[in-house]
Motif scaffolding. Sequence first.
Motif, PDB file in Angstrom:
ATOM      1  N   ALA A  85       0.844  -1.198   0.000  1.00 43.84           N
ATOM      2  CA  ALA A  85       0.000   0.000   0.000  1.00 43.84           C
ATOM      3  C   ALA A  85       0.873   1.239   0.000  1.00 43.84           C
ATOM      4  CB  ALA A  85      -0.922   0.009   1.211  1.00 43.84           C
ATOM      5  N   PRO A  86       0.366   2.340  -0.534  1.00 41.39           N
ATOM      6  CA  PRO A  86       1.135   3.593  -0.492  1.00 41.39           C
ATOM      7  C   PRO A  86       1.095   4.276   0.864  1.00 41.39           C
ATOM      8  CG  PRO A  86      -0.935   3.920  -1.642  1.00 41.39           C
ATOM      9  CD  PRO A  86      -0.840   2.458  -1.363  1.00 41.39           C
ATOM     10  N   LEU A  87       0.196   3.829   1.749  1.00 41.66           N
ATOM     11  CA  LEU A  87       0.138   4.380   3.102  1.00 41.66           C
ATOM     12  C   LEU A  87      -0.180   3.254   4.077  1.00 41.66           C
ATOM     13  CD1 LEU A  87       0.069   6.663   5.209  1.00 41.66           C
ATOM     14  CD2 LEU A  87      -2.344   7.016   4.624  1.00 41.66           C
ATOM     15  N   GLY A 144       8.619  -4.100   3.366  1.00 40.96           N
ATOM     16  CA  GLY A 144       8.121  -5.152   2.496  1.00 40.96           C
ATOM     17  C   GLY A 144       6.662  -5.017   2.134  1.00 40.96           C
ATOM     18  N   HIS A 145       5.959  -4.065   2.745  1.00 41.30           N
ATOM     19  CA  HIS A 145       4.538  -3.876   2.461  1.00 41.30           C
ATOM     20  C   HIS A 145       4.228  -2.498   1.893  1.00 41.30           C
ATOM     21  CE1 HIS A 145       3.204  -7.666   4.328  1.00 41.30           C
ATOM     22  NE2 HIS A 145       4.234  -7.472   5.133  1.00 41.30           N
ATOM     23  N   LEU A 146       5.249  -1.655   1.756  1.00 44.35           N
ATOM     24  CA  LEU A 146       5.040  -0.331   1.164  1.00 44.35           C
ATOM     25  C   LEU A 146       5.213  -0.380  -0.347  1.00 44.35           C
ATOM     26  CD1 LEU A 146       6.956   2.123   3.543  1.00 44.35           C
ATOM     27  CD2 LEU A 146       4.469   2.048   3.155  1.00 44.35           C
ATOM     28  N   GLU A 147       4.341   0.306  -1.056  1.00 45.96           N
ATOM     29  CA  GLU A 147       4.555   0.510  -2.474  1.00 45.96           C
ATOM     30  C   GLU A 147       5.753   1.446  -2.667  1.00 45.96           C
ATOM     31  OE1 GLU A 147       1.099   1.996  -4.397  1.00 45.96           O
ATOM     32  OE2 GLU A 147      -0.016   0.106  -4.249  1.00 45.96           O
ATOM     33  N   PRO A 148       6.417   1.393  -3.821  1.00 47.20           N
ATOM     34  CA  PRO A 148       7.520   2.340  -4.069  1.00 47.20           C
ATOM     35  C   PRO A 148       7.047   3.783  -3.852  1.00 47.20           C
ATOM     36  CG  PRO A 148       7.474   0.661  -5.766  1.00 47.20           C
ATOM     37  CD  PRO A 148       6.234   0.451  -4.930  1.00 47.20           C
ATOM     38  N   GLY A 149       7.796   4.517  -3.052  1.00 48.97           N
ATOM     39  CA  GLY A 149       7.444   5.891  -2.733  1.00 48.97           C
ATOM     40  C   GLY A 149       6.389   6.029  -1.658  1.00 48.97           C
ATOM     41  N   GLY A 150       5.965   4.912  -1.078  1.00 49.83           N
ATOM     42  CA  GLY A 150       4.925   4.947  -0.059  1.00 49.83           C
ATOM     43  C   GLY A 150       5.447   5.393   1.296  1.00 49.83           C
ATOM     44  N   GLU A 151       4.498   5.659   2.210  1.00 51.07           N
ATOM     45  CA  GLU A 151       4.840   6.133   3.555  1.00 51.07           C
ATOM     46  C   GLU A 151       4.241   5.222   4.617  1.00 51.07           C
ATOM     47  OE1 GLU A 151       3.787  10.114   4.540  1.00 51.07           O
ATOM     48  OE2 GLU A 151       4.815  10.997   2.815  1.00 51.07           O
ATOM     49  N   GLY A 152       5.002   5.042   5.688  1.00 55.26           N
ATOM     50  CA  GLY A 152       4.479   4.423   6.896  1.00 55.26           C
ATOM     51  C   GLY A 152       4.313   5.492   7.957  1.00 55.26           C
ATOM     52  N   TRP A 153       3.146   5.519   8.590  1.00 56.57           N
ATOM     53  CA  TRP A 153       2.903   6.466   9.676  1.00 56.57           C
ATOM     54  C   TRP A 153       2.908   5.702  10.989  1.00 56.57           C
ATOM     55  CZ3 TRP A 153      -1.836   9.930   7.907  1.00 56.57           C
ATOM     56  CH2 TRP A 153      -1.441  10.693   6.798  1.00 56.57           C
ATOM     57  N   LEU A 154       3.935   5.924  11.771  1.00 55.66           N
ATOM     58  CA  LEU A 154       4.024   5.341  13.109  1.00 55.66           C
ATOM     59  C   LEU A 154       3.528   6.390  14.099  1.00 55.66           C
ATOM     60  CD1 LEU A 154       4.957   3.206  15.185  1.00 55.66           C
ATOM     61  CD2 LEU A 154       7.210   4.318  15.134  1.00 55.66           C
ATOM     62  N   VAL A 155       2.427   6.089  14.777  1.00 53.24           N
ATOM     63  CA  VAL A 155       1.837   7.016  15.746  1.00 53.24           C
ATOM     64  C   VAL A 155       2.166   6.475  17.128  1.00 53.24           C
ATOM     65  CG1 VAL A 155      -0.246   8.201  16.472  1.00 53.24           C
ATOM     66  CG2 VAL A 155       0.002   7.472  14.089  1.00 53.24           C
ATOM     67  N   LEU A 156       2.995   7.216  17.895  1.00 46.76           N
ATOM     68  CA  LEU A 156       3.564   6.642  19.112  1.00 46.76           C
ATOM     69  C   LEU A 156       3.782   7.707  20.183  1.00 46.76           C
ATOM     70  CD1 LEU A 156       4.729   3.867  20.127  1.00 46.76           C
ATOM     71  CD2 LEU A 156       6.973   4.739  19.448  1.00 46.76           C
ATOM     72  N   SER A 157       3.379   7.371  21.396  1.00 46.76           N
ATOM     73  CA  SER A 157       3.704   8.195  22.560  1.00 46.76           C
ATOM     74  C   SER A 157       5.139   7.917  22.986  1.00 46.76           C
ATOM     75  CB  SER A 157       2.744   7.850  23.709  1.00 46.76           C
ATOM     76  OG  SER A 157       3.304   8.209  24.958  1.00 46.76           O
ATOM     77  N   SER A 165       3.700  11.438  18.832  1.00 48.52           N
ATOM     78  CA  SER A 165       4.233  11.841  17.540  1.00 48.52           C
ATOM     79  C   SER A 165       3.705  10.951  16.421  1.00 48.52           C
ATOM     80  CB  SER A 165       5.779  11.758  17.532  1.00 48.52           C
ATOM     81  OG  SER A 165       6.322  12.571  18.542  1.00 48.52           O
ATOM     82  N   LEU A 166       3.580  11.555  15.245  1.00 53.41           N
ATOM     83  CA  LEU A 166       3.351  10.806  14.018  1.00 53.41           C
ATOM     84  C   LEU A 166       4.653  10.871  13.225  1.00 53.41           C
ATOM     85  CD1 LEU A 166       0.265  10.894  11.671  1.00 53.41           C
ATOM     86  CD2 LEU A 166       2.580  10.930  10.742  1.00 53.41           C
ATOM     87  N   TRP A 167       5.321   9.728  13.119  1.00 50.19           N
ATOM     88  CA  TRP A 167       6.583   9.630  12.393  1.00 50.19           C
ATOM     89  C   TRP A 167       6.272   9.223  10.947  1.00 50.19           C
ATOM     90  CZ3 TRP A 167      11.431   9.989  15.063  1.00 50.19           C
ATOM     91  CH2 TRP A 167      11.321  10.068  16.456  1.00 50.19           C
ATOM     92  N   ARG A 168       6.645  10.049  10.011  1.00 53.75           N
ATOM     93  CA  ARG A 168       6.473   9.712   8.586  1.00 53.75           C
ATOM     94  C   ARG A 168       7.726   9.006   8.123  1.00 53.75           C
ATOM     95  NH1 ARG A 168       2.675  14.285   6.046  1.00 53.75           N
ATOM     96  NH2 ARG A 168       2.824  12.844   4.293  1.00 53.75           N
ATOM     97  N   LEU A 169       7.569   7.740   7.728  1.00 52.48           N
ATOM     98  CA  LEU A 169       8.699   6.872   7.405  1.00 52.48           C
ATOM     99  C   LEU A 169       8.627   6.446   5.932  1.00 52.48           C
ATOM    100  CD1 LEU A 169       8.385   4.536  10.523  1.00 52.48           C
ATOM    101  CD2 LEU A 169       9.904   6.523  10.296  1.00 52.48           C
ATOM    102  N   VAL A 170       9.784   6.437   5.284  1.00 50.70           N
ATOM    103  CA  VAL A 170       9.888   5.939   3.900  1.00 50.70           C
ATOM    104  C   VAL A 170      11.100   5.023   3.799  1.00 50.70           C
ATOM    105  CG1 VAL A 170       8.785   7.992   2.916  1.00 50.70           C
ATOM    106  CG2 VAL A 170      11.289   7.899   3.131  1.00 50.70           C
ATOM    107  N   SER A 171      11.114   4.178   2.790  1.00 50.23           N
ATOM    108  CA  SER A 171      12.261   3.299   2.577  1.00 50.23           C
ATOM    109  C   SER A 171      13.447   4.117   2.090  1.00 50.23           C
ATOM    110  CB  SER A 171      11.915   2.213   1.565  1.00 50.23           C
ATOM    111  OG  SER A 171      10.905   1.355   2.073  1.00 50.23           O
ATOM    112  N   ARG A 172      14.633   3.746   2.574  1.00 49.12           N
ATOM    113  CA  ARG A 172      15.851   4.448   2.128  1.00 49.12           C
ATOM    114  C   ARG A 172      16.297   3.921   0.775  1.00 49.12           C
ATOM    115  NH1 ARG A 172      19.895   3.065   5.282  1.00 49.12           N
ATOM    116  NH2 ARG A 172      18.922   2.115   7.085  1.00 49.12           N
TER     117      ARG A 172
END
Length: 366
Positions: free
Chosen positions: A252-254, A291-304, A359-366
């Motif tokens: 997924a892209p998100l 392994g589950h992000l589409e190319p250019g996709g983002e992972g949002w980690l929401v964490l205290s 925080s919401l951490w916006r993460l992308v593949s390097r």
Amino acid sequence: MAWVEAGAGVTARWRSANGRPAPGHVEVVDDALTADAAYRMASQGTAMLWHGDFHNARQILNALDRRIGTGKKAGGTPAEQFYRHRQSASHRARILGLLLIPLDPGPVVPLRRAPDIREAAAEAYGGIGESSVVSLHELVGAVGAHEWRRNGVYVDALQDRIHPHYGTFFPTRSEYVDLVAAAALPSDTLAFDVGTGTGVLAAVLARRGLRRVIATDNEPRAIACATENFRNLGVQDRAEAVLTDMFPPGRAPLIVCNPPWIPATPHSSLDSAVYDPGSRMLFRFLAELPGHLEPGGEGWLVLSDLAEHLGLRSRKDLLAAVEAAGLKVTERLDTKPTHPKASDREDPLFEARSAEVTSLWRLVSR
């Protein structure tokens, strides 16, 4: 479970929605029991099966709670304060859990002045077709959870209500929901919501215009809850709840995840939404995210970051896990909590809670 009544052995099915084991030693008690005697029995590990008036049982339960107390603030490191706080909470739950009441098929409580608990008990325990015994403290919690489910929890980001099911963590803290509602979307085609619980984040994404949201959880209660909420909110054509462990198939892209934020052992099923031994879910999410992000996709980690202020996990550990997964942080959105404990100076963990940031951490593949 078994006990002796009028000189004869009696058995009934033990039920606990939180998975607590059946008490080993049970004595039958009634309205003649005093609060002091009840506290002595519970402190010795003796469970009390109530055969008196229901309202009197509630009074005994309240009296036990007063005798246990809430614990006082004490010195030591933040981690030591936290573990003392958890021990105190565990002790309280153990003592209060030793006052028991019978349940007959229906389910009904066969005690004088007992309320109608049929819907609440069915939501917590499922169908009851045989004589059973439950903890009064747990049943009171089930009745409270039924009221939460019936009335719902208003979520500003939805301008609507979420209706939590028993055993499913519900969004009384709005700051993490608000972060997901405000962050710029990388795509409007597809999103995964990993560990959805009530489905609130998936519903927010669907309301924001995502054409498809797949919400996952490994608890059937959560899947049933999220599915019902999607239907009530009118997003069932875009949001789907799927029973699976972590990620659904595909990419997924998100991908959004609000994992349990404190690395400690849960004491109940509901605790699992807050406590994650060894940060296992957090670190697994990070490791498997690329392994589950589409190319250019983002992972949002929401964490205290409460665990950091308690000395249970460092920011260095978190960033090392991000790097080890082949991820990089493109942005971090922060917000302060607004829940009452963050400003309660009598709370044993006040210093850590008052410094907490979500925080919401916006993460992308390097």
